[in-house]
Each structure stands twice: as C-alpha cells, then as structure tokens.
Write a protein that holds these residues in place. Structure first.
Motif, PDB file in Angstrom:
ATOM      1  N   ILE A   1      41.410 -28.587 -34.334  1.00  0.00           N
ATOM      2  CA  ILE A   1      40.855 -27.678 -35.340  1.00  0.00           C
ATOM      3  C   ILE A   1      39.183 -28.153 -35.594  1.00  0.00           C
ATOM      4  O   ILE A   1      38.326 -27.469 -35.676  1.00  0.00           O
ATOM      5  CB  ILE A   1      41.711 -27.669 -36.702  1.00  0.00           C
TER       6      ILE A   1
ATOM      7  N   PHE B   1      46.444 -21.493 -36.164  1.00  0.00           N
ATOM      8  CA  PHE B   1      44.842 -21.683 -36.338  1.00  0.00           C
ATOM      9  C   PHE B   1      44.136 -20.539 -35.309  1.00  0.00           C
ATOM     10  O   PHE B   1      43.146 -19.897 -35.661  1.00  0.00           O
ATOM     11  CB  PHE B   1      44.645 -23.092 -36.066  1.00  0.00           C
TER      12      PHE B   1
ATOM     13  N   VAL C   1      40.489 -23.026 -44.147  1.00  0.00           N
ATOM     14  CA  VAL C   1      41.577 -24.015 -43.559  1.00  0.00           C
ATOM     15  C   VAL C   1      41.944 -24.780 -44.804  1.00  0.00           C
ATOM     16  O   VAL C   1      40.675 -25.495 -45.288  1.00  0.00           O
ATOM     17  CB  VAL C   1      41.178 -24.489 -42.350  1.00  0.00           C
TER      18      VAL C   1
END
Length: 304
Positions: free
Chosen positions: A270, A231, A33
């Motif tokens: 996240i 995600f 990420v």
C-alpha cells in the motif's frame, strides 16, 4: 400491496452508495486508509476472550499467556512496523491496559496516535447493561482515556462490537463524536440519536484479523492477500467517490512474527503503490473532522 414491516433501528435511512454526492479527501485524494490496532487486556481465568484453539478449563494459563503476548511483544512489533513505514494509527484500547502496561500508553502518545474508546477489558461485554450503568461506563472510559492520554476520546468501538439499543444515544450524550460498531458502509454516514447526529466511521469486520484468523482459520498470507485485495478494489472504486479502507488488527494475532511478516508485505504494498498520491493515510478522528466540515447536504442526513 400489503408488506411486512420489520423491526428497524431508525438510526439512518437506506441510501445506495451509487446515488450519493461526490467529494474528495484532503488534497484531492480519493481513498482514506487507516490502521485500527486493538490493544486489549484480559482477566486471568475468568470472563471472555479471543481463542486461538480449544479452551482449557479455567484458569487456562495457556490462553491467557497467548493473549498477553500481544501486550508484551506483539504491540511493540506492530509499532515498529508502523514507524518503519511512517504510518499513523488509531488504537482501540482497553482502559485496564493503562495500569497494566503504562509503557504502551507512553509509546502511543509519542507517536501522536489516536486513542479510541474500547471498553475496560475484552473480558466483558457491556450489551446487557441498564441504561444508567452504561452511561456511567462510557463516562468512566472517557475519563480514563483523557487522564492517560491527555485527550478525551472522540471515537468508540465496543469490545466485541457489543451494543444496547441506546448505545448511540449515550455516546452522543457522553461526548463522543463517532462510533465504529456498525460495519454497514464504505463511507462515513450520519446516524440519528435522541440528542443530535452521531457519525459512523467505517470499521471492518471482514478485513479484520480476529474473525479471519481465529474464526475462519485463514493464514497470515491469506489475510495479507485480503488486505491487498480490499485496498486495490477500493482504490479502483474510489475514482467515482471517496471511500474508506480500514484495516483492523489485534496485537496478539498479527503481532506473531510470521503473521507480522505477512502484514509488512501488505502494508508495504500500500505504502509503495504507484497510485499512492490518491491515498490519504489518516486516523478516524481526522476522517470525522473532514466529513463534519463538508457543505451541508454532501453526506446523507440521518433518519428524520
């Protein structure tokens, strides 16, 4: 059987993602990420630029000022958020920012963040340049970033994702390691150039606040849900193969307080995810370094 042969770029071969070799990111992680923050400076009353609403006739101070909010306020709020969540970032930065807002350069250097080549200004596109002019253009940007940051940029993402037919060749020849202009995959891939392979690191045109908010008119909350949905699904898919989840942001868009609040919710989701041990929070150049060091044949080779 007779088939129509369509024009093709011959930079890479077709490769189904389901047929590729498996590997893992550092420490066995599965999903890379990264945050790509666009930091841009625009001409007053001239050139191109992002539009939140209908443009007024030039000089249109309303539109210039809205864009300038990103440099005066938005970028600082974004960096505060990244610090709050202890997230690294990469910055796709116009070189005209260096003289206009040098404090921004100091802040990025203090964070140890990455500078990605992003043209001189988003008031221009370079797609119509002659080859010799484009080569000088790319060299000039690399020199400017090296002078400002102390490091030569390794990655490139053009203003407006513009390109000529020889841009990948010239990037390789002027010292760039990777580009981010080709949103064709969820994994890094090798591209063919006339001077050797160049890597393409995934950069999103979908999970990107500019097209979603300015073109498709989605709200900050809808963009938050897109980030979370991207995600979550990529994390699920990454059980089978390593993937990249880039999040593309612009200072004048997510830097607006109500959108920043929504971005904070997405990034907090996240960072605090129960499976965050499978997530590699990184920068594009680290993705490049890791993939470039993989055993030969792990990644799909560029076009022959």
């Amino acid at each position: 059987m007779h088939t129509i042969k369509l024009p093709y770029h011959d930079r890479y071969p077709y490769s189904p993602i389901t047929e590729r070799k498996d590997y893992s990111w550092p420490e066995g992680k599965r999903l890379a990420v990264y945050l790509g923050l666009n930091i841009e400076h625009f001409a007053f009353g001239a050139g191109e630029g992002h539009l939140l609403t209908v443009a007024n006739p030039p000089p249109d101070p309303r539109t210039f000022a809205w864009r300038d909010y990103g440099n005066r306020v938005g970028v600082w709020r974004c960096l505060e958020l990244f610090d709050e969540l202890n997230l690294p970032a990469a910055h796709l930065i116009n070189t005209t920012v260096f003289d206009y807002a040098p404090q921004i350069v100091d802040a990025l250097k203090a964070r140890g963040d990455e500078f990605i080549g992003h043209g001189r200004t988003n008031a221009e596109r370079h797609g119509g340049m002659w080859e010799a002019d484009e080569k000088r253009f790319l060299q000039e940007i690399g020199d400017s970033i090296e002078k400002a940051s102390g490091k030569r940029p390794r990655g490139w993402m053009a203003p407006w994702m513009a390109s000529t037919r020889v841009t990948p060749d010239l990037l390789k020849e002027t010292g760039y390691d990777f580009l981010m202009d080709w949103p064709n995959d969820d994994q890094p891939i090798w591209m063919k150039t006339r001077s050797g392979p160049l890597m393409s690191v995934p950069y999103p045109i979908e999970v990107n606040d500019s097209p979603q908010v300015l073109v498709r008119h989605h709200s900050g909350e809808e963009f938050r849900d897109m980030i979370i949905g991207q995600f979550e699904e990529l994390l699920r898919q990454s059980a089978k193969q390593p993937l990249v989840c880039g999040i593309a942001l612009h200072t004048m868009i997510v830097g607006q307080p109500y959108r920043l609040r929504a971005l904070r919710e997405a990034l907090s989701h996240i960072v605090n995810h129960p499976q965050k041990d499978k997530v590699w929070f990184t920068r594009p150049s680290d993705i490049y370094d890791y993939c470039a060091a993989l055993p030969e044949g792990t990644m799909v080779p560029p076009a022959a």
